[in-house]
Design an enzyme around this catalytic site. Structure first.
Site, PDB file in Angstrom:
ATOM      1  N   GLY A 154       1.166   0.252   0.196  1.00  0.00           N
ATOM      2  CA  GLY A 154       1.133   0.103  -1.255  1.00  0.00           C
ATOM      3  C   GLY A 154      -0.164  -0.479  -1.791  1.00  0.00           C
ATOM      4  O   GLY A 154      -0.354  -0.559  -3.014  1.00  0.00           O
ATOM      5  N   ASP A 155      -1.065  -0.875  -0.911  1.00  0.00           N
ATOM      6  CA  ASP A 155      -2.341  -1.454  -1.331  1.00  0.00           C
ATOM      7  C   ASP A 155      -3.395  -0.349  -1.429  1.00  0.00           C
ATOM      8  O   ASP A 155      -3.816   0.220  -0.432  1.00  0.00           O
ATOM      9  CB  ASP A 155      -2.782  -2.527  -0.331  1.00  0.00           C
ATOM     10  CG  ASP A 155      -3.928  -3.360  -0.867  1.00  0.00           C
ATOM     11  OD1 ASP A 155      -5.033  -2.810  -1.040  1.00  0.00           O
ATOM     12  OD2 ASP A 155      -3.720  -4.557  -1.119  1.00  0.00           O
ATOM     13  N   LEU A 156      -3.821  -0.068  -2.637  1.00  0.00           N
ATOM     14  CA  LEU A 156      -4.777   1.022  -2.868  1.00  0.00           C
ATOM     15  C   LEU A 156      -6.108   0.783  -2.174  1.00  0.00           C
ATOM     16  O   LEU A 156      -6.749   1.727  -1.698  1.00  0.00           O
ATOM     17  CB  LEU A 156      -5.001   1.207  -4.373  1.00  0.00           C
ATOM     18  CG  LEU A 156      -3.791   1.650  -5.192  1.00  0.00           C
ATOM     19  CD1 LEU A 156      -4.137   1.691  -6.672  1.00  0.00           C
ATOM     20  CD2 LEU A 156      -3.298   3.013  -4.719  1.00  0.00           C
ATOM     21  N   ILE A 158      -6.613  -0.951   0.616  1.00  0.00           N
ATOM     22  CA  ILE A 158      -6.428  -0.719   2.051  1.00  0.00           C
ATOM     23  C   ILE A 158      -6.523   0.778   2.346  1.00  0.00           C
ATOM     24  O   ILE A 158      -7.189   1.214   3.294  1.00  0.00           O
ATOM     25  CB  ILE A 158      -5.068  -1.264   2.522  1.00  0.00           C
ATOM     26  CG1 ILE A 158      -5.063  -2.793   2.513  1.00  0.00           C
ATOM     27  CG2 ILE A 158      -4.740  -0.741   3.936  1.00  0.00           C
ATOM     28  CD1 ILE A 158      -5.938  -3.434   3.536  1.00  0.00           C
TER      29      ILE A 158
END
Length: 205
Positions: A154-156, A158
């Site tokens: 969910g971390d853009l 990353i």
């Protein structure tokens, strides 16, 4: 100030697992990322920080602390919604924060017990609260509980880091999971370097 703890054991493992990541690690060296050991403060700060800039979040959080004094569930619940909104919080965020406070006060959320749960159990416990999604729960795992194997789909940033590192035009969840397994059991440390790479600070691919 306390920083996320890792060392040569984790770095050696990641370097052996992926030569491309090894190059990033070698160039960046040891990274310092501050952790928030106060679990209650971390959750409240996380809600405040949603969808606003870091600078704005710091300002709003400081106003809340001035309003309530010592940051406790009781002290926050003693404030009116209007007083909290005057600090810069949206109506929705006030509801989320008070919901967390009520859960803590009732004992349905025992923050200290989270330390003894698995990563999956912590995420399940937190996402049951309004205002906390999977990404927020995973960041809590990493930056408050200092869990070692957190790589958030969910971390853009990353995902951007992985795509940049491997020259990818797209990254499906299935492909992401391949890298998650590659970096395990030290996905959190890989996350630090992927953030560094994607943010184009001092590291070039």
């Amino acid at each position: 100030m306390v920083f996320f703890e890792y060392g040569e054991t984790e770095l050696t493992h990641l370097k052996k697992a992926c030569p491309k990541l090894a190059a990033v690690i070698n160039e960046a060296g040891m990274l310092k990322r501050e952790v928030a050991l106060d679990l209650f403060k971390s959750l409240i700060s996380g809600i405040i920080s949603q969808q606003i800039s870091t600078k704005a979040a710091v300002t709003v959080f400081a106003r809340v602390e001035v309003l309530v004094g010592r940051l406790t569930a009781d002290n926050i619940l003693a404030q009116t919604d209007e007083a909290l909104q005057a600090c810069g919080l949206s109506y929705r965020k006030v509801g989320y924060i008070k919901g967390i406070c009520e859960a803590v006060k009732s004992g349905s959320l025992d923050l200290e017990s989270l330390v003894h749960l698995t990563d999956e159990e912590v995420v399940a416990k937190l996402v049951a609260l309004k205002g906390i999604g999977v990404w927020s729960a995973e960041m809590f795992l990493l930056f408050s509980l200092q869990r070692l194997d957190v790589l958030s789909y969910g971390d853009l940033v990353i995902r951007k880091g992985i795509m940049q590192l491997y020259d990818l035009d797209d990254l499906s969840k299935k492909e992401f999971d391949v890298y998650r397994k590659l970096y395990a059991p030290y996905g959190s440390i890989a996350s630090l370097y992927l953030w560094e790479l994607a943010n184009d600070k001092q590291v070039s691919k």
